[in-house]
Scaffold this motif. Structure first.
Motif, mmCIF file in Angstrom:
data_model
loop_
_atom_site.group_PDB
_atom_site.id
_atom_site.type_symbol
_atom_site.label_atom_id
_atom_site.label_comp_id
_atom_site.label_asym_id
_atom_site.label_seq_id
_atom_site.Cartn_x
_atom_site.Cartn_y
_atom_site.Cartn_z
ATOM 1 N N ALA A 1 -11.275 111.098 -34.004
ATOM 2 C CA ALA A 1 -11.821 109.806 -33.569
ATOM 3 C C ALA A 1 -13.299 109.743 -33.917
ATOM 4 O O ALA A 1 -13.991 110.755 -33.910
ATOM 5 N N GLN A 2 -13.725 108.527 -34.225
ATOM 6 C CA GLN A 2 -15.139 108.368 -34.553
ATOM 7 C C GLN A 2 -15.958 108.367 -33.276
ATOM 8 O O GLN A 2 -15.592 107.707 -32.306
ATOM 9 N N THR A 3 -17.046 109.109 -33.304
ATOM 10 C CA THR A 3 -17.938 109.163 -32.143
ATOM 11 C C THR A 3 -19.385 109.194 -32.608
ATOM 12 O O THR A 3 -19.686 109.598 -33.731
ATOM 13 N N VAL A 4 -20.263 108.764 -31.724
ATOM 14 C CA VAL A 4 -21.707 108.853 -31.949
ATOM 15 C C VAL A 4 -22.318 109.499 -30.715
ATOM 16 O O VAL A 4 -22.041 109.056 -29.595
ATOM 17 N N SER A 28 -14.345 110.922 -40.586
ATOM 18 C CA SER A 28 -13.698 111.592 -41.716
ATOM 19 C C SER A 28 -13.892 110.802 -43.009
ATOM 20 O O SER A 28 -13.509 111.269 -44.081
ATOM 21 N N GLU A 29 -14.506 109.640 -42.885
ATOM 22 C CA GLU A 29 -14.730 108.811 -44.054
ATOM 23 C C GLU A 29 -16.021 109.225 -44.765
ATOM 24 O O GLU A 29 -16.899 109.865 -44.170
ATOM 25 N N LEU A 103 -18.231 98.456 -35.065
ATOM 26 C CA LEU A 103 -19.360 99.365 -34.902
ATOM 27 C C LEU A 103 -19.019 100.391 -33.826
ATOM 28 O O LEU A 103 -18.497 100.043 -32.767
ATOM 29 N N ILE A 104 -19.363 101.638 -34.077
ATOM 30 C CA ILE A 104 -19.236 102.696 -33.087
ATOM 31 C C ILE A 104 -20.638 103.001 -32.573
ATOM 32 O O ILE A 104 -21.536 103.327 -33.361
ATOM 33 N N TRP A 105 -20.819 102.933 -31.255
ATOM 34 C CA TRP A 105 -22.146 103.007 -30.659
ATOM 35 C C TRP A 105 -22.356 104.325 -29.919
ATOM 36 O O TRP A 105 -21.435 104.850 -29.288
ATOM 37 N N GLY A 106 -23.589 104.805 -29.954
ATOM 38 C CA GLY A 106 -24.010 105.875 -29.069
ATOM 39 C C GLY A 106 -24.378 105.320 -27.703
ATOM 40 O O GLY A 106 -24.436 104.109 -27.507
ATOM 41 N N ALA A 107 -24.625 106.235 -26.772
ATOM 42 C CA ALA A 107 -24.933 105.831 -25.391
ATOM 43 C C ALA A 107 -26.383 105.404 -25.215
ATOM 44 O O ALA A 107 -26.740 104.836 -24.184
ATOM 45 N N GLY A 108 -27.212 105.697 -26.200
ATOM 46 C CA GLY A 108 -28.590 105.235 -26.139
ATOM 47 C C GLY A 108 -29.583 106.292 -25.684
ATOM 48 O O GLY A 108 -29.227 107.241 -24.971
#
Lengths: 115, 114
Positions: A1-4, A28-29, A103-108
């Motif tokens: 899964a995509q994560t930031v 994985s892209e 868009l995949i976002w981080g928590a900031g």
């Protein structure tokens, strides 16, 4: 899964200092875009800087620059000569080109610039 | 208008009431997003429109939430039977087709459910 992942919930520096915000991501892209967005207190979110994954050269926008390490999946933001107006939440995000919209976002990271 | 406009900027309502939040995107932007953001957190995806159709509504938390964009421009997020847990900032963003991921955000609608 995509994560930031943004590992620094909060940072504080003196005005005029240089500060670096960390961001790592997982995908994985090979073809994607990376972003840093800024959200000042009680104000709208704005785009700070954008990086295409296929470009080796790090993006810069005035006092803002990135250190993009594709193999390490790292995308840090450096703010030089920090100003009081840089106080804000900073969000790292990425989008896979094939996804086209998600868009995949981080928590900031909450950045405080002290006078 | 020049930017993304959201109304109301603040909405206080009572538990169980119905609420509508409006978003007017940048002219010509076909993509429109709704996000929810709690204090100190990142944006939580709710729904994405491409033109008039909801291309992805997988982020809507339950069937009390619904959004429309009937003419491919203005969008309305509708929340039925509001609950205290719905209290948050609701952000709208729009984007052109030429720059994926480059979103232009409105100032948000802060919803407080008492």
């Amino acid at each position: 899964a995509q994560t930031v992942t943004q590992s620094q919930p909060e940072m504080s520096v003196q005005e005029a200092e240089t500060v670096t915000l960390s961001c790592t991501y997982d995908t994985s892209e090979s073809n994607y875009y990376l972003f840093w967005y800024k959200q000042p207190p009680s104000r709208q979110m704005i785009l700070v800087i954008r990086q295409e994954a296929y470009k080796q050269q790090n993006a810069t926008e005035n006092r803002f620059s990135v250190n993009f390490q594709k193999a390490a999946k790292s995308f840090s933001l450096k703010i030089s000569d920090s100003q009081l107006g840089d106080t804000a939440m900073y969000f790292c995000a990425f989008i896979e080109v094939d996804s086209n919209y998600q868009l995949i976002w981080g928590a900031g990271t909450k950045l405080i610039i002290k006078p | 208008g020049a930017g993304v406009s959201q109304t109301p900027s603040n909405k206080v309502t009572e538990k169980g009431k119905y609420v509508e939040l409006r978003c007017d995107p940048i002219s010509g932007h076909t993509a429109l997003y709704w996000y929810r953001q709690s204090l100190g957190q990142g944006p939580e995806f709710l729904i994405y429109f491409q033109g008039t159709g909801a291309a992805d509504d997988s982020g809507l938390p339950n069937d009390r939430f619904f959004a429309v964009r009937p003419e491919g421009s203005v969008s309305t997020l509708k929340i039925q039977r509001t609950e205290r847990g719905d209290s948050a900032m609701y952000l709208c963003a729009s984007s052109g087709t030429e720059s994926p991921g480059e979103l232009f955000f409105g100032e948000g609608s802060r919803l407080t459910v008492l």
